[in-house]
Design an enzyme around this catalytic site. Structure first.
Site, PDB file in Angstrom:
ATOM      1  N   SER A 305    -101.442 -39.137 128.408  1.00  0.00           N
ATOM      2  CA  SER A 305    -101.586 -40.482 127.885  1.00  0.00           C
ATOM      3  C   SER A 305    -102.041 -41.478 128.956  1.00  0.00           C
ATOM      4  CB  SER A 305    -100.252 -40.898 127.244  1.00  0.00           C
ATOM      5  OG  SER A 305    -100.376 -42.094 126.541  1.00  0.00           O
ATOM      6  N   ASP A 316    -113.977 -40.633 136.920  1.00  0.00           N
ATOM      7  CA  ASP A 316    -115.302 -40.963 136.398  1.00  0.00           C
ATOM      8  C   ASP A 316    -116.074 -41.900 137.315  1.00  0.00           C
ATOM      9  OD1 ASP A 316    -114.760 -39.358 134.278  1.00  0.00           O
ATOM     10  OD2 ASP A 316    -114.871 -40.912 132.739  1.00  0.00           O
ATOM     11  N   LYS A 330    -103.901 -35.850 125.905  1.00  0.00           N
ATOM     12  CA  LYS A 330    -103.547 -36.773 124.819  1.00  0.00           C
ATOM     13  C   LYS A 330    -104.523 -37.940 124.833  1.00  0.00           C
ATOM     14  CE  LYS A 330     -99.918 -39.745 122.913  1.00  0.00           C
ATOM     15  NZ  LYS A 330    -100.662 -41.001 122.943  1.00  0.00           N
TER      16      LYS A 330
END
Length: 549
Positions: A305, A316, A330
């Site tokens: 999460s 990223d 999740k």
């Protein structure tokens, strides 16, 4: 699991802090009341609700054994929600209250961490400055009674519920302690107990700081900022951020922590649901100082999460390296509604995506496999995406680390010594027998023999078996020695004092430290790429301008 929450919806744009809004009970009650049955085209649903009421009535009056209406309704709600997804959850009033306490960062109680060892409610450690620590409760103490009721058959959750209560009220308990024959009665006044997100702040090398975040709550960003300041005062130039076994929490807190690493205006995460109103971007607000130092993020299979949001954003943007094991996976967002009678509903309303566009939600077509099945690298099947520097990353199966580091598998006998609490119980007994113990304690050969004899006395394994293992497997002996040192220090000086010893020999932490130069090179490479892009854009703009003149 904890829940990413966002009830207030906005269109895309910069957002500093997500507003977590709990819908008022009256409004939420309407969710299952007149608004459902009176909305256009809902006549069939209205009939089904009447049928459901008839079933409840029939069960109450005709079932072979008496049944409570609450049990029937709550169980049927749970069954209904299981048809949606694994994270849409009905929260009974007690569960809802506990979730709110965790997110607020405090509750009223005694201030102890407890567990069940040998079927007894055992204190792991009292928290510093709490009622329990002021009254001298120690690690290893057994809570045998609460308000005259034996705790022998009580689950840990029930004990926690009985110890918590309104501020200023008292609770009477009895403590059984090593070396004292009779139980010790105590009357303790409940007080506010902080539930910190930051559990460890240490310098693990002269220039490398270490912070462990156990979850994401309303207090996380402030705690994280304070922890950074402490480490910077001690000379931190590099950071290991440990998100292992962090189940997540508030989306705002994940955005706030990411803001320390991601440049202002850059994407951290976005989510979208079934319609346009469910689309929302979360960009770095630039409210916090940007940490221009190498960083390595630690994750494992229990990282989920909000912790995956932070790890995904840093990965990223190539802001640092992610090390450890592939995370849980999740990628769903829950909005939390308060219902009548103090209950709550955490309803999945959208999916979230990392800056590169990947949704990392694992397949949940089988709830059994989702919760109990082993995570595998083959679950990363939702296509490939590129980081800012062009590295390939994947969606569909959690955050895959840049460097995979599996924890060492301990021999069965060492695992048995742990799960049977031999190390913990020996440490408690040792401190009781040696009150002069200091942090400088060294684990000697004689102590190892004493420990092996103790393990034999409680029928875990023979002394010869244990000593033979330590002789043939020095790594196992090193591990047990570190754990003994940590548990003895914790029993004497509190759990926080034992953290440096628990981190020693942690393969994933050690690898993270080794990878700091690689994390720095990656960050420098991204700076170079950005500078080239900016220069190229400026040249293009200049060329266009000349062409117009």
């Amino acid at each position: 699991m904890k829940y990413n929450q966002n009830v207030q919806k906005r269109k895309s744009g910069f957002l500093g802090v997500v507003l977590i809004t709990l819908v008022a009970s009256a409004a939420a009650g309407a969710l299952f009341g007149d608004r459902i049955t009176e909305s256009k085209g809902e006549d069939e649903l209205h009939g089904r609700l009447e049928e459901y009421t008839d079933l409840i009535t029939a069960a109450r009056y005709w079932a072979a054994a008496p049944v409570e209406s609450e049990n029937l309704v709550f169980s049927s709600i749970d069954g209904m929600l299981r048809t949606l997804d694994p994270h849409t959850t009905f929260l009974k009033p007690r569960d809802f209250g506990e979730m709110q306490d965790r997110q607020k960062g405090s509750f009223y109680g005694l201030g102890i961490l407890i567990t069940k060892r040998n079927n007894q409610i055992t204190v792991i450690t009292p928290l510093e400055g709490t009622p329990a620590s002021r009254l001298g409760i120690r690690a290893g103490d057994i809570i045998s009674e609460i308000e005259g009721e034996s705790t022998e058959e009580m689950p840990v959750d029930e004990v926690v519920g009985k110890l918590k209560g309104p501020k200023g009220t008292t609770v009477n308990i009895k403590i059984v302690r090593v070396g004292i024959k009779e139980p010790i009665p105590m009357e303790i006044e409940r007080a506010a107990i902080p539930t910190n997100s930051v559990t460890v702040v240490e310098m693990v090398r002269p220039d490398v700081g270490y912070i462990r975040l156990k979850d994401f709550t309303y207090t996380t960003v402030r705690e994280f900022d304070d922890a950074l300041a402490r480490l910077e005062e001690q000379g931190m130039k590099k950071l290991v951020l440990d998100l292992r076994t962090n189940p997540g929490g508030l989306l705002d807190a994940a955005v706030g922590v990411s803001d320390f690493f991601i440049r202002k205006g850059e994407m951290i995460v976005y989510h979208r649901g079934r319609n346009e109103d469910n689309y929302q971007e979360y960009r770095a607000p630039g409210k916090h100082r940007n940490l221009d130092i190498p960083v390595v993020i630690l994750i494992n299979r229990e990282s989920a999460s909000a912790s995956e949001i932070v790890a995904g954003a840093i990965q990223d943007h190539d802001r640092g390296l992610v090390v450890g094991q592939t995370s849980w996976g999740k990628g769903l967002v829950q909005s939390v509604f308060s219902l009548q009678y103090g209950a709550g509903l955490a309803l999945t309303t959208s999916r979230y995506y990392t800056p590169s566009g990947r949704n990392i939600q694992r397949d949940y077509s089988s709830f059994y496999d989702y919760y109990l099945g082993e995570a595998t690298e083959s679950s990363l099947e939702d296509g490939s995406f590129e980081t800012e520097s062009g590295r390939k990353v994947f969606g569909g199966g959690g955050i895959e680390p840049d460097v995979l580091v599996e924890p060492r598998e301990l021999p069965n006998l060492v695992q048995l010594l742990q799960v049977r609490s031999a190390i913990f119980n020996f440490a408690v007994q040792y401190v009781a027998d040696h009150p002069e113990t200091t942090r400088e304690l060294m684990i000697s050969d004689a102590m190892i023999r004493d420990f092996a004899a103790y393990a034999e006395s409680v029928e875990i394994a023979s002394q010869e078996e244990i000593l033979e293992l330590f002789e043939s497997d020095p790594l196992s002996r090193d591990y047990v020695e570190r754990q003994l040192k940590a548990e003895i220090v914790a029993a004497k000086f509190g759990y926080d004092a034992s953290y440096p010893y628990r981190l020693l020999g942690d393969e994933q932490v050690e690898r993270a430290i080794e990878l700091m130069p690689a994390a720095e090179r990656l960050a420098n490479e991204v700076r170079r790429i950005r500078a080239e892009r900016m220069a190229s854009a400026e040249r293009a703009e200049g060329g266009t301008s000349v062409g117009r003149n």
